[in-house]
Structures are given as C-alpha cells and as structure tokens.
Scaffold this motif. Structure first.
Motif, PDB file in Angstrom:
ATOM      1  N   ALA A 102       0.968  -1.193   0.055  1.00  0.00           N
ATOM      2  CA  ALA A 102       0.080  -0.090  -0.086  1.00  0.00           C
ATOM      3  C   ALA A 102       0.909   1.364   0.003  1.00  0.00           C
ATOM      4  N   LYS A 103       1.949   1.131   0.658  1.00  0.00           N
ATOM      5  CA  LYS A 103       2.765   2.348   0.769  1.00  0.00           C
ATOM      6  C   LYS A 103       3.528   2.606  -0.780  1.00  0.00           C
ATOM      7  N   ALA A 104       4.063   1.727  -1.110  1.00  0.00           N
ATOM      8  CA  ALA A 104       4.781   1.499  -2.393  1.00  0.00           C
ATOM      9  C   ALA A 104       3.689   2.033  -3.496  1.00  0.00           C
ATOM     10  N   SER A 105       2.617   1.862  -3.430  1.00  0.00           N
ATOM     11  CA  SER A 105       1.384   2.118  -4.363  1.00  0.00           C
ATOM     12  C   SER A 105       0.961   3.701  -4.057  1.00  0.00           C
ATOM     13  N   GLY A 106       1.686   4.296  -3.215  1.00  0.00           N
ATOM     14  CA  GLY A 106       1.622   5.733  -3.354  1.00  0.00           C
ATOM     15  C   GLY A 106       0.340   6.117  -2.122  1.00  0.00           C
ATOM     16  N   CYS A 107      -0.362   5.217  -1.360  1.00  0.00           N
ATOM     17  CA  CYS A 107      -1.289   5.354  -0.138  1.00  0.00           C
ATOM     18  C   CYS A 107      -0.459   6.347   0.714  1.00  0.00           C
ATOM     19  N   GLU A 108      -1.267   6.937   1.388  1.00  0.00           N
ATOM     20  CA  GLU A 108      -0.782   7.823   2.542  1.00  0.00           C
ATOM     21  C   GLU A 108      -1.223   7.350   3.913  1.00  0.00           C
ATOM     22  N   TRP A 109      -2.473   6.660   3.884  1.00  0.00           N
ATOM     23  CA  TRP A 109      -3.091   6.179   5.156  1.00  0.00           C
ATOM     24  C   TRP A 109      -3.700   4.707   4.708  1.00  0.00           C
ATOM     25  N   LEU A 110      -3.672   3.812   5.967  1.00  0.00           N
ATOM     26  CA  LEU A 110      -4.165   2.492   5.789  1.00  0.00           C
ATOM     27  C   LEU A 110      -4.992   2.158   6.829  1.00  0.00           C
ATOM     28  N   HIS A 111      -6.422   2.377   6.609  1.00  0.00           N
ATOM     29  CA  HIS A 111      -7.373   2.156   7.600  1.00  0.00           C
ATOM     30  C   HIS A 111      -7.863   0.559   7.949  1.00  0.00           C
ATOM     31  N   VAL A 112      -8.095   0.330   8.984  1.00  0.00           N
ATOM     32  CA  VAL A 112      -8.697  -1.047   9.417  1.00  0.00           C
ATOM     33  C   VAL A 112     -10.167  -0.764  10.382  1.00  0.00           C
ATOM     34  N   ASP A 113     -10.892  -1.480  10.446  1.00  0.00           N
ATOM     35  CA  ASP A 113     -12.039  -1.625  11.457  1.00  0.00           C
ATOM     36  C   ASP A 113     -11.946  -2.951  12.103  1.00  0.00           C
ATOM     37  N   PHE A 114     -12.286  -3.206  13.258  1.00  0.00           N
ATOM     38  CA  PHE A 114     -12.001  -4.441  13.799  1.00  0.00           C
ATOM     39  C   PHE A 114     -12.789  -4.498  15.171  1.00  0.00           C
ATOM     40  N   ASP A 115     -13.361  -5.702  15.487  1.00  0.00           N
ATOM     41  CA  ASP A 115     -14.067  -6.087  16.593  1.00  0.00           C
ATOM     42  C   ASP A 115     -13.064  -6.010  17.839  1.00  0.00           C
ATOM     43  N   PRO A 116     -13.773  -5.744  18.971  1.00  0.00           N
ATOM     44  CA  PRO A 116     -12.728  -5.424  20.137  1.00  0.00           C
ATOM     45  C   PRO A 116     -11.647  -6.496  20.657  1.00  0.00           C
ATOM     46  N   HIS A 117     -12.204  -7.672  20.253  1.00  0.00           N
ATOM     47  CA  HIS A 117     -11.182  -8.852  20.533  1.00  0.00           C
ATOM     48  C   HIS A 117     -10.064  -8.662  19.719  1.00  0.00           C
ATOM     49  N   LEU A 118     -10.025  -8.204  18.717  1.00  0.00           N
ATOM     50  CA  LEU A 118      -9.110  -7.814  17.813  1.00  0.00           C
ATOM     51  C   LEU A 118      -7.722  -6.769  17.962  1.00  0.00           C
ATOM     52  N   ARG A 119      -8.357  -6.008  18.832  1.00  0.00           N
ATOM     53  CA  ARG A 119      -7.675  -4.809  19.408  1.00  0.00           C
ATOM     54  C   ARG A 119      -6.067  -5.132  19.471  1.00  0.00           C
ATOM     55  N   GLU A 120      -5.748  -5.970  20.233  1.00  0.00           N
ATOM     56  CA  GLU A 120      -4.290  -6.202  20.567  1.00  0.00           C
ATOM     57  C   GLU A 120      -3.675  -6.700  19.291  1.00  0.00           C
ATOM     58  N   PHE A 121      -4.278  -7.574  18.411  1.00  0.00           N
ATOM     59  CA  PHE A 121      -3.737  -7.920  17.142  1.00  0.00           C
ATOM     60  C   PHE A 121      -3.486  -6.558  16.509  1.00  0.00           C
ATOM     61  N   TYR A 122      -4.297  -5.844  16.083  1.00  0.00           N
ATOM     62  CA  TYR A 122      -4.028  -4.732  15.101  1.00  0.00           C
ATOM     63  C   TYR A 122      -3.202  -3.519  15.810  1.00  0.00           C
ATOM     64  N   VAL A 123      -3.552  -3.315  16.912  1.00  0.00           N
ATOM     65  CA  VAL A 123      -2.730  -2.216  17.439  1.00  0.00           C
ATOM     66  C   VAL A 123      -1.460  -2.451  18.212  1.00  0.00           C
ATOM     67  N   ASP A 124      -1.382  -3.572  18.921  1.00  0.00           N
ATOM     68  CA  ASP A 124      -0.181  -3.819  19.531  1.00  0.00           C
ATOM     69  C   ASP A 124       0.821  -4.373  18.289  1.00  0.00           C
ATOM     70  N   ARG A 125       0.400  -5.480  17.705  1.00  0.00           N
ATOM     71  CA  ARG A 125       1.215  -6.608  17.000  1.00  0.00           C
ATOM     72  C   ARG A 125       1.273  -5.674  15.377  1.00  0.00           C
ATOM     73  N   CYS A 126       0.464  -5.160  15.048  1.00  0.00           N
ATOM     74  CA  CYS A 126       0.211  -4.747  13.618  1.00  0.00           C
ATOM     75  C   CYS A 126       0.891  -3.157  13.669  1.00  0.00           C
ATOM     76  N   GLY A 127       0.652  -2.378  14.421  1.00  0.00           N
ATOM     77  CA  GLY A 127       1.003  -0.969  14.698  1.00  0.00           C
ATOM     78  C   GLY A 127       0.321  -0.003  14.344  1.00  0.00           C
ATOM     79  N   PHE A 128      -1.178  -0.251  14.099  1.00  0.00           N
ATOM     80  CA  PHE A 128      -2.046   0.612  14.014  1.00  0.00           C
ATOM     81  C   PHE A 128      -2.292   1.380  15.234  1.00  0.00           C
TER      82      PHE A 128
END
Length: 139
Positions: A102-128
C-alpha cells in the motif's frame, strides 16, 4: 483447510492468484459461516488496490484484501489465516506485506476496522493507532 507440512515456510504474494472456491472455503472457516459461491476474483480485481495471499504446500492458508478509494486511502478487509496456523504470527506477516505494498502504491493512510477482541492484534502487533470513527449499520 488442511496443511500437509505446517512447518514449511509460507509463500506470500501481492495480488497472488487464487480460485474462488479456495477463498470462499477459507472465508467460511475464518468467519464461521456457510460456504458461499462468491466471485472474489472479479471483486478484488475491480475494487481493490491489491491483496496478499499466503500459501503453504500450495494450499491457500491466508489472505488479506486491500481496498482503496483510488487515491491515498487504503483499507484492510478480511484478514484471514486458517485455524491450524493461527497465533503463530502469520496474520501479522500478511498485514506487514499489505502495508509494504500500500505504501509503495502511493497510499498515505491504511485504515482498518475491527471487533474489540482483535484490538491487541491490530494495535499492538501490527502498529495501527487507535482513532475515533463512526459507523452506520445499513442492514
């Protein structure tokens, strides 16, 4: 989904080829619903910036879709890893690959929506970074 040799190194591919049947099977497993006959190939080729496939021993074992607005915003959808391979870091690798492309394609933002039980994965592990967002349920 059966993986013959789960210790084999996975192969990740940006815009990797897949059959609709195998992605429908993975989606049904990961999101716990009945098997459908969706035309994923047409959908992602029409609406997505790209997607990442993960294969082990030739089997589709992971997938993430990167939808976009045609400009600078991309959106992660349908992050999936087959049940036997979960909690081993593969989903994080899928997301990292999606971020890179996504970065190499020129995107400036990468969004993700997730259920509360996935917060640790997306925020802590993936850096969102958590943000305020809004949602209207349409059906």
């Amino acid at each position: 989904m059966t993986v013959e040799n789960p210790t084999e190194v996975p192969a990740f591919a940006w815009r990797g080829a897949f059959e609709n049947k195998e992605l429908n099977t993975l989606h049904a497993e990961c999101f716990e619903h009945a098997l459908t006959d969706d035309d994923w190939w047409s959908q992602v080729n029409r609406f997505s910036l790209g997607w990442v496939t993960m294969r082990i021993s030739g089997a589709l074992t992971g997938f993430v879709n990167v939808a976009w607005d045609g400009g600078v915003h991309a959106f992660l959808l349908d992050t999936m890893v087959t049940l036997p391979l979960r909690r081993k870091g593969y989903a994080t690798l899928l997301v990292e690959e999606a971020v890179t492309h996504a970065k190499a394609s020129g995107c400036e933002w990468l969004h993700v929506d997730f259920d509360p039980h996935l917060r640790e994965f997306y925020v802590d592990r993936c850096g969102f970074v958590p943000t305020d967002a809004g949602l209207i349920q349409l059906r």
